[in-house]
Design a protein around this motif. Sequence first.
Motif, mmCIF file in Angstrom:
data_model
loop_
_atom_site.group_PDB
_atom_site.id
_atom_site.type_symbol
_atom_site.label_atom_id
_atom_site.label_comp_id
_atom_site.label_asym_id
_atom_site.label_seq_id
_atom_site.Cartn_x
_atom_site.Cartn_y
_atom_site.Cartn_z
ATOM 1 N N MET A 59 0.768 -1.263 0.116
ATOM 2 C CA MET A 59 -0.016 0.086 -0.051
ATOM 3 C C MET A 59 1.092 1.222 0.084
ATOM 4 O O MET A 59 2.017 1.483 0.451
ATOM 5 C CB MET A 59 -1.002 -0.007 1.338
ATOM 6 C CG MET A 59 -1.917 -1.076 1.368
ATOM 7 S SD MET A 59 -3.045 -0.845 2.460
ATOM 8 C CE MET A 59 -3.969 0.786 2.317
ATOM 9 N N LYS A 60 0.396 2.323 -0.710
ATOM 10 C CA LYS A 60 0.913 3.770 -0.537
ATOM 11 C C LYS A 60 0.091 4.538 0.396
ATOM 12 O O LYS A 60 -1.074 4.739 -0.212
ATOM 13 C CB LYS A 60 1.167 4.216 -1.911
ATOM 14 C CG LYS A 60 2.274 3.263 -2.830
ATOM 15 C CD LYS A 60 2.889 3.871 -4.050
ATOM 16 C CE LYS A 60 3.663 3.257 -4.587
ATOM 17 N NZ LYS A 60 4.129 3.608 -6.168
ATOM 18 N N GLU B 281 1.423 10.772 -11.459
ATOM 19 C CA GLU B 281 1.431 11.635 -12.513
ATOM 20 C C GLU B 281 2.108 13.029 -12.486
ATOM 21 O O GLU B 281 1.914 13.600 -11.245
ATOM 22 C CB GLU B 281 0.091 11.746 -13.032
ATOM 23 C CG GLU B 281 -0.159 12.284 -14.484
ATOM 24 C CD GLU B 281 -1.584 12.497 -14.799
ATOM 25 O OE1 GLU B 281 -1.982 12.614 -15.890
ATOM 26 O OE2 GLU B 281 -2.507 12.398 -13.652
ATOM 27 N N MET B 282 2.750 13.497 -13.500
ATOM 28 C CA MET B 282 3.378 15.010 -13.371
ATOM 29 C C MET B 282 2.879 15.310 -14.859
ATOM 30 O O MET B 282 2.994 14.918 -15.797
ATOM 31 C CB MET B 282 4.862 14.875 -13.143
ATOM 32 C CG MET B 282 5.423 16.075 -13.060
ATOM 33 S SD MET B 282 5.579 17.028 -14.671
ATOM 34 C CE MET B 282 5.137 18.722 -13.930
ATOM 35 N N TYR B 283 2.336 16.904 -14.826
ATOM 36 C CA TYR B 283 1.862 17.392 -15.888
ATOM 37 C C TYR B 283 2.188 18.931 -15.834
ATOM 38 O O TYR B 283 2.059 19.288 -14.486
ATOM 39 C CB TYR B 283 0.730 16.969 -16.455
ATOM 40 C CG TYR B 283 -0.691 16.879 -15.604
ATOM 41 C CD1 TYR B 283 -1.443 18.196 -15.519
ATOM 42 C CD2 TYR B 283 -0.828 15.899 -14.699
ATOM 43 C CE1 TYR B 283 -2.478 18.369 -14.599
ATOM 44 C CE2 TYR B 283 -1.788 16.041 -13.653
ATOM 45 C CZ TYR B 283 -2.701 17.308 -13.702
ATOM 46 O OH TYR B 283 -3.821 17.305 -12.704
ATOM 47 N N TRP B 284 1.662 19.927 -16.644
ATOM 48 C CA TRP B 284 1.845 21.081 -16.516
ATOM 49 C C TRP B 284 0.332 21.398 -17.159
ATOM 50 O O TRP B 284 -0.401 21.066 -18.181
ATOM 51 C CB TRP B 284 2.672 21.917 -17.542
ATOM 52 C CG TRP B 284 4.245 21.707 -17.309
ATOM 53 C CD1 TRP B 284 4.788 20.417 -17.091
ATOM 54 C CD2 TRP B 284 5.094 22.638 -16.171
ATOM 55 N NE1 TRP B 284 6.121 20.861 -16.512
ATOM 56 C CE2 TRP B 284 6.233 21.890 -15.816
ATOM 57 C CE3 TRP B 284 4.708 23.638 -15.861
ATOM 58 C CZ2 TRP B 284 7.351 22.514 -15.217
ATOM 59 C CZ3 TRP B 284 5.703 24.449 -15.215
ATOM 60 C CH2 TRP B 284 6.865 23.729 -14.865
ATOM 61 N N ASN B 285 -0.520 22.614 -16.593
ATOM 62 C CA ASN B 285 -1.574 23.031 -16.989
ATOM 63 C C ASN B 285 -1.587 24.695 -17.193
ATOM 64 O O ASN B 285 -0.361 25.190 -16.679
ATOM 65 C CB ASN B 285 -2.472 22.957 -15.858
ATOM 66 C CG ASN B 285 -3.364 21.626 -16.247
ATOM 67 O OD1 ASN B 285 -3.074 20.761 -17.218
ATOM 68 N ND2 ASN B 285 -4.477 21.395 -15.456
ATOM 69 N N PHE C 171 2.040 17.995 -9.543
ATOM 70 C CA PHE C 171 2.673 16.661 -9.213
ATOM 71 C C PHE C 171 1.453 15.761 -8.584
ATOM 72 O O PHE C 171 0.700 16.307 -7.416
ATOM 73 C CB PHE C 171 3.721 16.368 -8.376
ATOM 74 C CG PHE C 171 5.254 16.432 -8.966
ATOM 75 C CD1 PHE C 171 5.889 15.477 -9.309
ATOM 76 C CD2 PHE C 171 5.602 17.755 -9.279
ATOM 77 C CE1 PHE C 171 7.234 15.682 -9.843
ATOM 78 C CE2 PHE C 171 6.750 17.941 -10.135
ATOM 79 C CZ PHE C 171 7.465 16.951 -10.216
ATOM 80 N N ARG C 172 0.959 14.685 -8.920
ATOM 81 C CA ARG C 172 -0.215 14.157 -8.397
ATOM 82 C C ARG C 172 0.275 12.830 -7.859
ATOM 83 O O ARG C 172 0.836 11.901 -8.614
ATOM 84 C CB ARG C 172 -1.385 14.016 -9.497
ATOM 85 C CG ARG C 172 -2.484 13.232 -8.739
ATOM 86 C CD ARG C 172 -3.446 12.915 -9.989
ATOM 87 N NE ARG C 172 -3.310 12.066 -10.696
ATOM 88 C CZ ARG C 172 -3.018 10.618 -10.582
ATOM 89 N NH1 ARG C 172 -3.797 10.065 -9.503
ATOM 90 N NH2 ARG C 172 -2.914 9.770 -11.662
ATOM 91 N N TYR C 173 -0.195 12.430 -6.681
ATOM 92 C CA TYR C 173 -0.285 11.036 -6.167
ATOM 93 C C TYR C 173 -1.418 10.484 -5.504
ATOM 94 O O TYR C 173 -1.875 11.363 -4.559
ATOM 95 C CB TYR C 173 1.064 11.233 -5.057
ATOM 96 C CG TYR C 173 0.992 9.555 -4.308
ATOM 97 C CD1 TYR C 173 2.166 8.753 -5.231
ATOM 98 C CD2 TYR C 173 0.587 9.295 -2.973
ATOM 99 C CE1 TYR C 173 1.898 7.342 -4.695
ATOM 100 C CE2 TYR C 173 0.632 7.995 -2.815
ATOM 101 C CZ TYR C 173 1.378 6.969 -3.349
ATOM 102 O OH TYR C 173 1.305 5.670 -3.063
ATOM 103 N N LYS C 174 -1.961 9.752 -6.366
ATOM 104 C CA LYS C 174 -3.356 9.253 -5.768
ATOM 105 C C LYS C 174 -4.372 10.711 -5.920
ATOM 106 O O LYS C 174 -4.399 11.145 -6.936
ATOM 107 C CB LYS C 174 -3.429 8.589 -4.369
ATOM 108 C CG LYS C 174 -2.837 7.316 -4.225
ATOM 109 C CD LYS C 174 -3.260 6.668 -3.235
ATOM 110 C CE LYS C 174 -2.331 5.261 -3.166
ATOM 111 N NZ LYS C 174 -2.666 4.450 -1.917
#
Length: 1342
Positions: A378-379, A501-505, A547-550
């Motif tokens: 689990m994280k 996930e990592m992205y730019w908006n 930066f997204r984690y869950k």
Amino acid sequence: MKSPRKTTLCFLIIVTYSSQATLNLNLKSIVYPALLREQELAGEDPARQKRAVAVRPPPAPEFTVDIEVSFENASFLEPIKAYLNSLRFPVQGNDTDPATSILNIEVTTVCRPTRNEIWCSCETGYRWPQERCLPHLTCQEHDGSHAGSPCSCLKGLPPEGPFCQLQGAAVTLRMSVKLNVGFQEDLRNSSSALYRSYKTDLETAFWKGYSILPGFKLVTVTGFRPGSVVVAYEVTSTAAPLELMRKANEQVTQSLNQTYKLDSSSFHITYSNETKFSISPEIIFEGDTVTLMCEIEVPSSNVSWHHVERGFEVQNSSRFSIYTVMLNMTSVSRFTIYNITQEDAGDYICRLTIDVFAYWSTKKVVVTPIRILAQENMKVMCDNNPVFLNCCSEITANWSKIEWKQEGSISIPGISETDTESGCSRYTLMADGTQCPSGSSGTTVAYTCEFFSAHGARGSKDIKVTFISVAKLTITPDPISVSEGQNFSIKCISDVSNYDEMYWNTSAGIRIYKRFYTTRRYPNRAESVLTVQTSTREWNGTYHCIFRYKNSYSVMAKDVTVHPLPLEPDIMVDPLEAAIPCTSSHHIKCCIEENEDYKVIFQTGSLSFPAVKEVIGKQVCYKHNFKSNSVSCPENVDVFCHFINAANTSVRSPPMKLKLVPEENMTCHDPIIGVGEPGKVIQKLCRFSNMRRIPGSPIGGTVTYKCVGSQWKVKRNDCISAPINILLQLAEALIKSPSQDEKLPSYLKNLSISTDKAKLEVYTFPGSLGAIINILDLLSTVPTQVNAEMMMHFLSTVNVILSKTMLNSWKMSQEQKTNQSSQLLDSVERFSRALHSEDSIISQPNVQMKSMVIKSGLPTSYKQGFVFLDSDLWGNVSIDENELKYLQPESFIVTVAFPTLQSILDQDVQGKNFANSLVMTTTVSHKITAPFRISMTFKNNDPSGRVPLCVFWNFDLNNHTGGWDSSGCYVKEVTEDSVSCSCDHLTSFSILMSPDSPDPGSLLKILLDIISYIGLCFSILSLAACLAVEAVVWKSVTKNRTSSMRHICIVNIAASLLVADIWFMVAAAVHDHHFPLNETACVAATFFVHFFYLSVFFWMLTLGLMLFYRLVFILHDTSKSVQKAIAFSLGYGCPLVIATITVGATQPREVYTRKNACWLNWEDTKALLAFVVPALIIVVVNMTITVVVIAKILRPSIGDKPSKQEKSSLFQISKSIGVLTPLLGLTWGFGLATVFEGSNAVFHIVFTLLNAFQGLFILLFGCLWDQKVQGALLNKFSLSRWSSQHSKSTSLASSTPVFSMSSPISRRFNNLFGKTGTYNVSTPETTSSSLENTSSAYSLLN
């Protein structure tokens, strides 16, 4: 029953007897009271039933009598019991009643005075009936029975009713006994007479003996087994007291000892239902302490425990404990297993042995492992939100407790909740940032839930929890302010490396296209860099690094300011180039399509000039009147205009090339184009030219003018219509946009609609075609995924530019040597690879597309068909399911077919081949790693019947402009209507009709076939004749070693070539342009043709080396057997090695033979070199040997003068090699030329003719030119010629000393041909070896 008299002791006996007479007993004097019960065989009490089990007369009726006996003296009891036990039953009746026999007498009840009371107790095997056992009547200190259950002791003798009765249901005793007689095989057969006889006799004796048992019912023999004879039988009774069993066994022994020699010590009895066996606990887990309890109503401690599967008797140890005790005449044995394991599982036997009795019972112990269900990994985000860890046992059990513990570098405790009934436990974690700082992000802690059973077992499960700190982001601190056209980058750094996930908006929530940023992960951090090479005004705004984690997001924003500034390609200059007279001036200008406040100056070298702003609609131009006297004349100058924005950033326009020249040379004058001398060629932007255009709609592209006489003529028109030019500008802006993937669908739709509306303008403006192709090329670089709608709009645009009305524009493009057709095809392939749509079908008049998705599991084959009615073309493509299984699941296969592209794509580089079919391109969305094969069928529209060639479009050919290539493709089948192709790669395929190779139905092809078959037959006949001649003259021409070896070589050359020619005909028969090749036969034919043709050359080499050896190494002598071994090894061994290696190295990849012929492959593997290289080397070696031999013959020894006759003789063998070898080499030289693409028909003709006469050359030069062969033939078939030759030879020998031993030339000749001494007809049988030695020695002396 009446009350008993006052007695010291009384007991009751039960008497069982049988009688054929009427029962008449008078027992009043001794019976008080007497109870008589008759038990018939068919009586109602099952415990008293008797049944015959053998075929014999019905037994006498049996009766049971209860008798009460009282004594004043208690000491009489034991003697009476001993007396009764000593009786041998049955006891025959007396003289008054001889028909009655007493079968058994047993003591059942004994009453003794105890504590002023009479206690009546039952003997072994008997119990008081249940209704008598009331609490106030039983001897509770003596009897532990519960109320309502049978008991063994009562206070006082009941006044009436039954006494102690036999207990329990009938038991079956499995018994065996040994007979000391020989075993016969018939005893195995239950239907045999011997078996039935044994069974009847034994059962009669057994019945007589065991009928004394209490509750005896029957006895049955169940079988016999070897070991002398071991009889297995079963006895059914309610009890089997030991003393009675002994008596019964003695009775059986007496009955059978005489006849069957029964072994009285071999009786063995086994009880299986007299034992109470229990296991605790019912559900056993690994690690439990398990107790097996065995209770047997036999007073004995001789109890043993056995594990059936492991085959051993259990003994006391550290893990096993056995304790046996006797309680109330019952043996109780307890077997304890500590910390039980899976190895301990299985069947266990509890066995008690006493005398001939064996009591046993079996129970299976099933050990269940403790299985705990839980999510193993689990994280957890350290954001103070609750997270639940759950553990449940697979089997619901009454667990005593469930505990949690943790192990790791950080400590984050939780709260546990346990439900032991359901077998589940939950552990709640709430981690915050203080418990897992950023430095410990990614740390894994093992949480263990441990289950404990009530009997000592324990099981655990680890849950590995990775704690992720909430990312803290840092971003490029410096403000970002750039101008259009400049680059910039933003670096965003996370202090944790774990993210989903990592992205730019953008600030509007639009995701930035992935091509603009890169992300890298490090052990303790992660970073993402947004990089823009060419910024536009669209990049002005705020950008978020996410930066997204869950469900946890870390966001950092950065503002970017982009100042307006025109891009260099957007600055339009006029003129692009111009000639200016030295005494004149010329207006120059720079224009942009935006009205921003820029400072603009013109500059050339170190000089700068001011600009005047002029606004025309949306177009803003900056002008200057350039005067030629401002610089030296004549001179070539480059003038630039510089745009400077508010951020003081400048951009320079493309150069305006001005040539200052004297005015007298100018003949062409035009106010728009300018001036120029004859032959001058200049370019001008179409929007600044005198080309037609819609007012207010700027057109793009350039136009090229040439000064012809006194007028400017249009040399090349590359103008782009206004609508298409706008689309091109939007496409160029799109690929620089941060949200290009989101804008692409709407742009493709607009492109499709606009292109369809602008068909006429596309045709009118030649440059529009190239502009649309450039648009499609730009768009094909954008998408990562394409849906069916996007693909439809893309192909709709392609359909417009491939229409027949556009063929003239394409023709102009080909004349200008552009690669636009190849560029278009590449764009379609690239765009189709991004298609992600299941089973899409798109049909347009000039393009069709079909696709399929590869599902996981067993894929079906890929088969698609395309039909274009307007073009009268069709084609099919198929990929076998065995090929598709190597593709990744969810891969997409897309095939696009074009009916008009074959006339648009550039011709072959040689300009001779032309496509004449559909062009079909097939792509796969994922990269192909394994070998891949695709099959296609094209409609054959060529009426001339030219040889088809399967080709693909190779984008790397012709300096990366593309061209047709046949590598990896071959023709499988050709019919009048279709051509089938197979290729081992994916791209764009078609077929070419090659005019260089003979057409299948042409006169030349028919002529070549006739020459080949007739010529080969002629060659085969010649070789057969050669072998026949050699067979006839063999003894005459092989009398010495050298001559023998020479003819061995010639024979093998002829034989090898004969077989090779036969296989060559087989290969020609297998290969037919109109039918599929039989691959196995083709491979075999190719191998043997290769092998035997190589053998021809290697035997030629052997012949040459033999000549060289006999001439040069005069003193060396080698035996004939050694020479033969070397010759055959060289002649057949080397070709076999070469041919085997060639087929072994190429056939596994199916590139051994050519795709359209049964011969060694050239295009793919150059396997043909395995024949050509050895053949050419042998030709060179043999020619060299021939030169050396001739030179040595022509150079006489000291004092010798060569004679004409000797020279003629020595040239005989040289001619065979010198003539034969070049012809063979020349033949295959022409054969090699026919392999290459573009070979002329002359090579085919010469190759065919030379092959036809190979056998003839062997016959002439290798056989018939030999004078010895001629002489032998004359001697064989012509007596008159034989006489003439005889006289001539004799005369020659006596008059001319050329062949004498004294001639040095003769010595060399003799060494070559094995002749020694004087050639004399009268001495033909001279021994070869001795004379050769003489000749050699003589040569040495010279």
